[in-house]
Design a protein around this motif. Sequence first.
Motif, PDB file in Angstrom:
ATOM      1  N   ARG A   1       9.801 -34.608 -38.424  1.00  0.00           N
ATOM      2  CA  ARG A   1       8.964 -35.629 -37.785  1.00  0.00           C
ATOM      3  C   ARG A   1       7.518 -35.127 -37.703  1.00  0.00           C
ATOM      4  NH1 ARG A   1      11.112 -39.644 -35.376  1.00  0.00           N
ATOM      5  NH2 ARG A   1      13.002 -38.585 -34.720  1.00  0.00           N
ATOM      6  N   PRO A   2       6.538 -35.959 -38.042  1.00  0.00           N
ATOM      7  CA  PRO A   2       5.130 -35.535 -37.970  1.00  0.00           C
ATOM      8  C   PRO A   2       4.735 -35.171 -36.535  1.00  0.00           C
ATOM      9  CG  PRO A   2       5.339 -37.590 -39.199  1.00  0.00           C
ATOM     10  CD  PRO A   2       6.678 -37.311 -38.575  1.00  0.00           C
ATOM     11  N   PRO A   3       4.016 -34.072 -36.342  1.00  0.00           N
ATOM     12  CA  PRO A   3       3.640 -33.615 -35.004  1.00  0.00           C
ATOM     13  C   PRO A   3       2.892 -34.660 -34.176  1.00  0.00           C
ATOM     14  CG  PRO A   3       2.997 -31.999 -36.658  1.00  0.00           C
ATOM     15  CD  PRO A   3       3.511 -33.205 -37.387  1.00  0.00           C
ATOM     16  N   GLU A   4       2.120 -35.518 -34.821  1.00  0.00           N
ATOM     17  CA  GLU A   4       1.339 -36.516 -34.072  1.00  0.00           C
ATOM     18  C   GLU A   4       2.218 -37.561 -33.390  1.00  0.00           C
ATOM     19  OE1 GLU A   4       1.369 -37.738 -38.404  1.00  0.00           O
ATOM     20  OE2 GLU A   4       0.873 -35.883 -37.349  1.00  0.00           O
ATOM     21  N   GLN A   5       3.504 -37.615 -33.749  1.00  0.00           N
ATOM     22  CA  GLN A   5       4.411 -38.564 -33.101  1.00  0.00           C
ATOM     23  C   GLN A   5       5.009 -38.006 -31.810  1.00  0.00           C
ATOM     24  OE1 GLN A   5       7.194 -39.899 -36.079  1.00  0.00           O
ATOM     25  NE2 GLN A   5       5.690 -41.262 -36.990  1.00  0.00           N
ATOM     26  N   TYR A   6       4.800 -36.735 -31.549  1.00  0.00           N
ATOM     27  CA  TYR A   6       5.262 -36.129 -30.301  1.00  0.00           C
ATOM     28  C   TYR A   6       4.143 -36.220 -29.277  1.00  0.00           C
ATOM     29  CZ  TYR A   6       9.307 -34.268 -32.707  1.00  0.00           C
ATOM     30  OH  TYR A   6      10.472 -34.147 -33.402  1.00  0.00           O
ATOM     31  N   LEU A   7       4.390 -36.947 -28.226  1.00  0.00           N
ATOM     32  CA  LEU A   7       3.351 -37.168 -27.220  1.00  0.00           C
ATOM     33  C   LEU A   7       3.664 -36.463 -25.903  1.00  0.00           C
ATOM     34  CD1 LEU A   7       2.806 -40.971 -27.904  1.00  0.00           C
ATOM     35  CD2 LEU A   7       1.504 -39.038 -28.810  1.00  0.00           C
ATOM     36  N   HIS A   8       4.546 -35.471 -25.931  1.00  0.00           N
ATOM     37  CA  HIS A   8       4.928 -34.769 -24.710  1.00  0.00           C
ATOM     38  C   HIS A   8       3.722 -34.172 -23.988  1.00  0.00           C
ATOM     39  CE1 HIS A   8       8.590 -34.665 -27.216  1.00  0.00           C
ATOM     40  NE2 HIS A   8       9.173 -34.930 -26.076  1.00  0.00           N
ATOM     41  N   PHE A   9       2.721 -33.762 -24.738  1.00  0.00           N
ATOM     42  CA  PHE A   9       1.536 -33.151 -24.157  1.00  0.00           C
ATOM     43  C   PHE A   9       0.326 -34.073 -24.225  1.00  0.00           C
ATOM     44  CE2 PHE A   9       4.097 -29.512 -25.729  1.00  0.00           C
ATOM     45  CZ  PHE A   9       4.368 -28.936 -24.507  1.00  0.00           C
ATOM     46  N   GLY A  10       0.568 -35.366 -24.341  1.00  0.00           N
ATOM     47  CA  GLY A  10      -0.526 -36.326 -24.419  1.00  0.00           C
ATOM     48  C   GLY A  10      -1.113 -36.356 -25.825  1.00  0.00           C
ATOM     49  N   ALA A  11      -2.280 -36.983 -25.948  1.00  0.00           N
ATOM     50  CA  ALA A  11      -2.920 -37.092 -27.256  1.00  0.00           C
ATOM     51  C   ALA A  11      -4.409 -37.336 -27.088  1.00  0.00           C
ATOM     52  CB  ALA A  11      -2.296 -38.238 -28.055  1.00  0.00           C
ATOM     53  N   GLY A  12      -5.149 -37.013 -28.125  1.00  0.00           N
ATOM     54  CA  GLY A  12      -6.586 -37.269 -28.132  1.00  0.00           C
ATOM     55  C   GLY A  12      -7.312 -36.625 -26.960  1.00  0.00           C
ATOM     56  N   LEU A  13      -8.179 -37.398 -26.308  1.00  0.00           N
ATOM     57  CA  LEU A  13      -8.937 -36.879 -25.167  1.00  0.00           C
ATOM     58  C   LEU A  13      -8.052 -36.537 -23.976  1.00  0.00           C
ATOM     59  CD1 LEU A  13     -11.996 -39.311 -25.222  1.00  0.00           C
ATOM     60  CD2 LEU A  13     -11.948 -36.915 -25.917  1.00  0.00           C
ATOM     61  N   HIS A  14      -6.851 -37.056 -23.974  1.00  0.00           N
ATOM     62  CA  HIS A  14      -5.937 -36.839 -22.852  1.00  0.00           C
ATOM     63  C   HIS A  14      -4.872 -35.789 -23.171  1.00  0.00           C
ATOM     64  CE1 HIS A  14      -7.725 -40.168 -20.745  1.00  0.00           C
ATOM     65  NE2 HIS A  14      -7.685 -40.831 -21.895  1.00  0.00           N
TER      66      HIS A  14
END
Length: 91
Positions: free
Chosen positions: A22-35
Amino acid sequence: GLGAAMMDDRVVESPKSFRLDRPPEQYLHFGAGLHRCLGTHLALAHLTGMVARLLTLDRLRRGKGAAGRLRYAGPFPKRFVVQFDPPRGDA
């Protein structure tokens, strides 16, 4: 909300399946972008330490054949199959 976002099958292929590819950007456990969580790297280091400790347990051994060999994605472990024999009897 992040957990629900990771289950959106319009964006995440087979969201209920455990997939190492699975691509890492699909894991949102630690948030994403500015967050994105500032503790992401610390948390990943702790997880690595916990897994290292688990791998020292009695009755835990490498999987059979090629599956039991550690595979890497760059410098990071990607796949390592193990087998565990539960305690026998009343222990």
